[in-house]
Scaffold this motif. Structure first.
Motif, PDB file in Angstrom:
ATOM      1  N   GLN A 101       1.260  -1.076   0.277  1.00 48.63           N
ATOM      2  CA  GLN A 101      -0.252  -0.093  -0.039  1.00 48.63           C
ATOM      3  C   GLN A 101       0.621   1.107  -0.115  1.00 48.63           C
ATOM      4  N   THR A 102       0.982   2.441  -0.774  1.00 44.78           N
ATOM      5  CA  THR A 102       1.272   3.237  -0.800  1.00 44.78           C
ATOM      6  C   THR A 102       0.708   5.007  -0.076  1.00 44.78           C
ATOM      7  N   TYR A 103       1.961   5.174   0.439  1.00 47.15           N
ATOM      8  CA  TYR A 103       1.243   6.401   1.571  1.00 47.15           C
ATOM      9  C   TYR A 103       1.682   7.530   0.947  1.00 47.15           C
ATOM     10  N   GLY A 104       1.417   8.662   0.378  1.00 46.94           N
ATOM     11  CA  GLY A 104       1.674  10.153   0.491  1.00 46.94           C
ATOM     12  C   GLY A 104       0.857  11.245   1.222  1.00 46.94           C
ATOM     13  N   ILE A 105       2.493  11.277   2.471  1.00 43.49           N
ATOM     14  CA  ILE A 105       1.959  12.579   3.570  1.00 43.49           C
ATOM     15  C   ILE A 105       2.290  13.903   3.657  1.00 43.49           C
ATOM     16  N   PHE A 106       1.693  15.052   3.246  1.00 45.34           N
ATOM     17  CA  PHE A 106       1.876  16.581   2.608  1.00 45.34           C
ATOM     18  C   PHE A 106       1.108  17.283   3.474  1.00 45.34           C
ATOM     19  N   PRO A 107       1.930  18.034   3.969  1.00 43.71           N
ATOM     20  CA  PRO A 107       1.336  19.289   4.774  1.00 43.71           C
ATOM     21  C   PRO A 107       0.306  20.382   3.882  1.00 43.71           C
ATOM     22  N   TYR A 108       0.834  20.140   2.352  1.00 43.25           N
ATOM     23  CA  TYR A 108       0.235  21.151   1.709  1.00 43.25           C
ATOM     24  C   TYR A 108      -0.026  20.561   0.146  1.00 43.25           C
ATOM     25  N   ASP A 109      -0.779  21.219  -0.572  1.00 42.07           N
ATOM     26  CA  ASP A 109      -0.981  20.669  -2.192  1.00 42.07           C
ATOM     27  C   ASP A 109       0.355  20.563  -3.104  1.00 42.07           C
ATOM     28  N   PHE A 110       1.265  21.380  -3.124  1.00 45.05           N
ATOM     29  CA  PHE A 110       2.106  22.316  -4.023  1.00 45.05           C
ATOM     30  C   PHE A 110       2.874  20.686  -4.465  1.00 45.05           C
TER      31      PHE A 110
END
Length: 184
Positions: A101-110
């Protein structure tokens, strides 16, 4: 080519993989040169089973060029770097093919502005259309590179990040987390 090199080979072990990036978090060697002892934090991570890579630095000054190459496992520019970082890189595709399973964790949508992220799960979920803040830029009188990025409240981001990391820990996962702290 990474995909060709791996081919049909299967790894002997399939541990969870966490690629955690903290913007402007310098190496231990640099901190030590400024009299900052980071050994307690590093030891804590090692005790949790993390592997640290000392003397590791960014490939380039900007995130997209550095991480685009990391997530494509190539020094060449291959395809759209924003797409690569938003979950369509060779490394992420390879993990998916191995059942992760892959996860992308970012504080903003840049990282995925104007794109549909390809991670199985990701935050933030909201991404404003790229043209939506043009008027704001005109009124401010400044066309900043970051105007209009959807930026979560930091405490909200931390809570969502913790939930997602807990979910990832329950299954075979690849996590790419990029946070904007400590920042420049």
């Amino acid at each position: 080519e990474l995909i060709t090199a791996v081919g049909n080979k299967q790894p002997l072990r399939k541990p969870n993989v966490y690629l955690l990036l903290y913007d402007a978090y310098v190496s231990s060697e640099t901190m030590t040169a400024y009299g900052i002892d980071n050994s307690e934090q590093e030891e804590y991570l090692r005790e949790l089973g993390f592997t640290l890579f000392p003397q590791t630095y960014s490939l380039f000054a900007d995130t997209m060029r550095s991480m685009g190459r990391v997530l494509n496992a190539s020094m060449e520019i291959e395809g759209d770097l924003n797409s690569t970082v938003s979950g369509d890189g060779k490394v992420i595709r390879l993990f998916k093919e191995m059942g992760y399973q892959t996860y992308g964790i970012f504080p903003y949508d840049f990282m995925f502005r104007g794109l549909t992220p390809k991670y199985d799960d990701y935050i933030p979920r909201f991404s404003a259309p790229p043209y939506s803040h043009l008027l704001s830029a005109i009124l401010i009188g400044e066309f900043r590179f970051d105007i209009g990025f959807y930026d979560q409240d930091h405490s909200e981001f931390v809570l969502e990040k913790q939930e997602m990391l807990l979910d990832a820990s329950r299954q075979k996962s690849f996590v790419y987390m990029h946070t904007n702290v400590p920042s420049y």
